[in-house]
Design an enzyme around this catalytic site. Sequence first.
Site, short mmCIF file in Angstrom:
data_model
loop_
_atom_site.label_atom_id
_atom_site.label_comp_id
_atom_site.label_asym_id
_atom_site.label_seq_id
_atom_site.Cartn_x
_atom_site.Cartn_y
_atom_site.Cartn_z
N CYS A 91 17.26 -1.08 5.60
CA CYS A 91 16.89 0.26 6.11
C CYS A 91 17.60 0.52 7.42
O CYS A 91 19.06 0.65 7.34
CB CYS A 91 15.52 0.53 6.34
N HIS A 178 13.42 -0.21 0.82
CA HIS A 178 12.95 -1.23 1.32
C HIS A 178 12.48 -2.38 0.28
O HIS A 178 11.27 -1.92 -0.26
CB HIS A 178 11.68 -0.91 2.06
N GLU A 180 11.20 -5.07 0.36
CA GLU A 180 9.98 -5.72 0.87
C GLU A 180 8.82 -4.77 0.63
O GLU A 180 7.57 -5.44 1.01
CB GLU A 180 10.32 -6.35 2.20
#
Length: 243
Positions: A91, A178, A180
């Site tokens: 990001c 993202h 994660e």
Amino acid sequence: MIVKTGEPVPSVLARRGEFADLIAEAIGPVWRGGYASFDARTDTPPDPNEVAAFIITGSAANVPTRDPWMLQTEGYLREVVSLGVPTFGICFGHQILAQALGGEVRRNPRGREIGTIRIERFADDPLFDGLPHIFQANATHIDTVALLPKNAVPLAKSSLDDHHAIRFSPTCYGVQFHPELDADVMRAYVEHRREILAGEGFDVDTLHASITEAELGRRTMLNFIRHIIPAAHPEHASGFVHA
């Protein structure tokens, strides 16, 4: 080495920890080595030659503001990439890599992108090992890589962003989404921004209900660990990742 450029929203920070915690949790046993981190806003960065790889976190900051710490970080990242140290930006991390290497980041004229989104990859790359051409990922951003650096290769897009994955060099990648963020964290982001999203015309309840674990998006980061790091450090490959 986790390069910290910001923190998750407060509810996530309190329950699940820093971005570094979310990244380590998502990677799990795929990485056998240890982790270290530094805050790009305040800390002196380490010698790149002493680091196996870098992952640059997301942030609520905006690359177009050109804050002094961002300019200093961009200079450092240019050195990291020139040395061929494996680097993965997430990001904001994706965006600051693009800006550092000669591209340009701007506010996305197509608007905010948030939630579980559809990613279409249009290139074959080790980053997409085992992934279909269309997969889901979790995302939240308002800026975009508007102009690519020289020799950068776009790899994937969404309906609102043409540069969701970029190969900046053989050892340097960025993803706008993202990998994660699991469903729990993504929902917390939507709740944190509920009023803003409603004001922008989002059906927040529908958006909230559409969020998934987006496990396939997470695999891009795992593939960076599995394929890009060993390729850069073949003499130590067996010690970095599980077979």
